[in-house]
Every structure is written in structure tokens, then in C-alpha cells.
Design an enzyme around this catalytic site. Structure first.
Site, short mmCIF file in Angstrom:
data_model
loop_
_atom_site.label_atom_id
_atom_site.label_comp_id
_atom_site.label_asym_id
_atom_site.label_seq_id
_atom_site.Cartn_x
_atom_site.Cartn_y
_atom_site.Cartn_z
N GLY A 35 64.89 29.27 45.05
CA GLY A 35 65.79 28.33 44.40
C GLY A 35 67.17 28.92 44.16
O GLY A 35 67.56 29.90 44.78
N HIS A 41 71.45 29.92 51.82
CA HIS A 41 70.18 29.21 52.00
C HIS A 41 70.34 28.00 52.92
O HIS A 41 69.48 27.72 53.76
CB HIS A 41 69.65 28.73 50.65
CG HIS A 41 69.31 29.81 49.69
ND1 HIS A 41 70.09 30.11 48.60
CD2 HIS A 41 68.26 30.69 49.65
CE1 HIS A 41 69.54 31.10 47.91
NE2 HIS A 41 68.43 31.48 48.53
N GLU A 152 69.13 37.70 56.92
CA GLU A 152 69.26 39.13 57.14
C GLU A 152 69.84 39.86 55.93
O GLU A 152 69.82 41.08 55.89
CB GLU A 152 70.15 39.40 58.36
CG GLU A 152 69.51 38.99 59.68
CD GLU A 152 70.34 39.36 60.88
OE1 GLU A 152 71.51 39.81 60.68
OE2 GLU A 152 69.86 39.20 62.01
#
Length: 314
Positions: A35, A41, A152
Site C-alpha cells: 500500500g 507502484h 528493482e
């Protein structure tokens, strides 16, 4: 783009949704998150849309990943905000289980990885990768995705998850996505919200120092060049498993370059440096000889109460 974003809480509801997709011949990508979503994201979600027909995002702040003195209670949580961001992306389902769903009474199994999980983060957070491997095994088992997408930015975690999937013969592709950065080079992280205004001005030095070190490491390992002679001591791990084999040492010139980089970070204003290291990119093994090799430069350092990690290719 999803017109209505469905949220499920239980494994049973998740499996029903995935089974429906499978019945219709659709492939599934999983984006595991804790979250507090940001542009990094969302880049994972966009990549998943390129790799599969349906994208599932999990939101779960995994308590077992946090040590006794870490930031579990203050870790940012904003499910409503997360769902609003995902509604604007090609996300088809959100799975947001509770800790009780993931770790019910009687839960007693743990996955303990080795290999890429040794050293670096594990020297300072010895609980961390067993927690990551265990929760990923549960996420993968519940969702049964064709592909799982990771950033990454948490490079050692990415390597550990790849090893987990390979070692346990899980039929899942693990896709890595390059780190998303601010204009000044700071890697996006949910924990950046902890930084004060002054700390935020210092933070980009982490990427600058690692980028310079990557050039130097390339010259040392592939070109036979000499490194700067740093005088800073190697950061000492807080705790290391005494059952592990003795640590191997990097090439002396790499050791000197990493020590000098750690000193540069302290000079720039970082409170403490946990580690600066150059490793083989695929295995995270210590670099002990010169020659052709894919390398990764990794570091963890503190600004006040905030611990930042970053890495770059070399």
C-alpha cells in the site's frame, strides 16, 4: 482502465475471481504491494498490463517484515487513496487481506531462503527475507499468477523472490521493473514521506554517490583500473547469523571504493551508513576477481529516523 474496482479480502473470494478469469482463457499478473502507493507502484501495474490479460494488486502491510524496533505502527496506510489511484490504471482486482487472514491462529510454517538472501539487508534486518519469502509463497499460492511484477528498487528482494520461485519450481515468471525516481534522482519510496524538508534535500546524494561508484566499479572489475583509497571503516552489521560461512571479501580496490563512497554519504549529511557494496547482479555474490561481469551497486543509509536503500547497475 477499470470502471469499477473490485476489492476482495478472503482467499476464497480471490480464488473465485481468478478461476473466472482462467475459465475465460485469461492470463493473470500479480503486483504485490504494502500500500501507500506512489508512481513507482503504478509503473508496476502498467508493466503487468503489458504482460498479462488481467492485473491483480495485493495490498498487505506484512507485520512479519518489521523488526521489534522498526516502523510497523507508523508505516503509511491509505487504502482509500490507493484504490483511487488504481482505479485510474489497468487494475482489475485488489486483494487486501488482513493479518488474521494471512496468519490465522495456528500458523506455523516459515520459508527461510539462503543464497541471495545472505548479507547486505540480512546483516541488519535478519528477520526480513524469511518474512518476504513466506508471504510471497502465500501470495503466489493463493493467486496462482502467471507473472508477478516487482520493482528493482528493492533489488535484493527481487533476487530472493526469483530464487524462491526457481528453487520451489513455481510456474511463475518474475518480472523486474526499473526504479522510478524523482527528478533529482531520489528513488520513490513510501518511506520518503518520513523525511523532513532538510533531509529531503540531502537524500538525492545517495543515488549520486552510487552512480559515481558504479562507474568506478566497472573500471575496477572489467577494465583493471584503480580505485580511490577510502579510509572509512567498513560498516559493521548489527547482527549476523553465526551459523553462516565466513564472509568473502571483495576485491581490495572495490573495498576501498565502497569505503570512500560510505564516507561521501556521511559527509553529505547521512546520519549512518549500514552498507555500500558491489555484487554480482544475478546472484549478489561478492566480487572477488576481475573480468566480464554484470554488477550491481547497493547501499542502505540513514537520514535521521529514516532508512533509505538504493541500487544501480554497474
Amino acid at each position: 482502465m477499470s470502471t469499477k474496482l473490485e476489492v476482495v479480502r478472503s482467499v476464497a473470494d480471490l480464488r473465485r475471481a481468478v478461476a473466472h478469469w482462467r475459465h475465460n482463457g485469461l492470463t493473470v499478473a500479480l503486483v504485490p504491494t504494502m500500500g501507500a502507493l506512489h508512481a513507482g507502484h503504478l509503473a508496476l501495474v502498467r508493466r503487468s498490463a503489458e504482460l498479462a490479460d488481467r492485473t491483480l494488486v495485493s495490498i498487505f502491510v506484512n507485520p512479519s517484515q518489521f523488526g521489534p524496533n522498526e516502523d510497523l505502527t507508523r508505516y503509511p496506510r491509505d487504502e482509500a487513496g490507493d484504490l483511487a489511484k488504481l482505479a485510474g490504471e489497468a487494475c482489475h482486482l485488489v486483494w487486501a487481506p488482513t493479518a488474521a487472514d494471512m496468519y490465522p491462529d495456528g500458523f506455523a510454517t516459515r520459508v527461510v531462503p539462503a543464497g541471495a538472501a545472505h548479507g547486505l539487508e540480512a546483516d541488519f534486518r535478519p528477520h526480513f527475507f524469511a518474512a518476504v519469502a513466506t508471504v510471497c509463497a502465500k501470495l503466489f499460492g493463493a493467486a496462482a499468477p502467471d507473472v508477478a511484477v516487482f520493482g528493482e528498487k528493492d533489488y535484493q528482494q527481487l533476487c530472493v523472490v526469483r530464487q524462491l520461485v526457481a528453487d520451489l519450481d513455481m510456474p511463475i515468471e518474475i518480472a523486474g521493473v526499473p526504479t522510478v525516481r524523482e527528478a533529482d534522482g531520489l528513488a520513490l519510496s513510501s518511506r520518503n514521506a518520513y523525511l523532513s524538508a532538510e533531509e529531503r534535500t540531502i537524500a538525492p546524494a545517495l543515488n549520486r554517490v552510487l552512480t559515481a561508484l558504479s562507474t568506478e566499479a566497472h573500471q575496477v572489475v572489467r577494465g583493471g583500473g584503480s580505485a580511490r583509497r577510502g579510509k572509512a571503516p567498513r560498516p559493521t552489521p548489527l547482527l549476523r547469523d553465526p551459523t553462516l560461512p565466513p564472509q568473502m571479501h571483495q576485491l581490495p580496490d572495490l573495498e576501498a571504493a565502497c569505503a570512500a563512497a560510505a564516507q561521501e554519504l556521511e559527509t553529505a549529511g547521512f546520519t549512518k551508513v549500514d552498507y555500500v557494496a558491489v555484487r554480482h547482479a544475478d546472484t549478489l555474490k561478492v566480487v572477488t576477481a576481475t573480468g566480464p561481469a554484470r554488477l550491481r551497486v547497493l547501499a542502505a543509509a540513514w537520514l535521521g529516523r529514516t532508512r533509505l536503500i538504493d541500487n544501480v547497475a554497474a
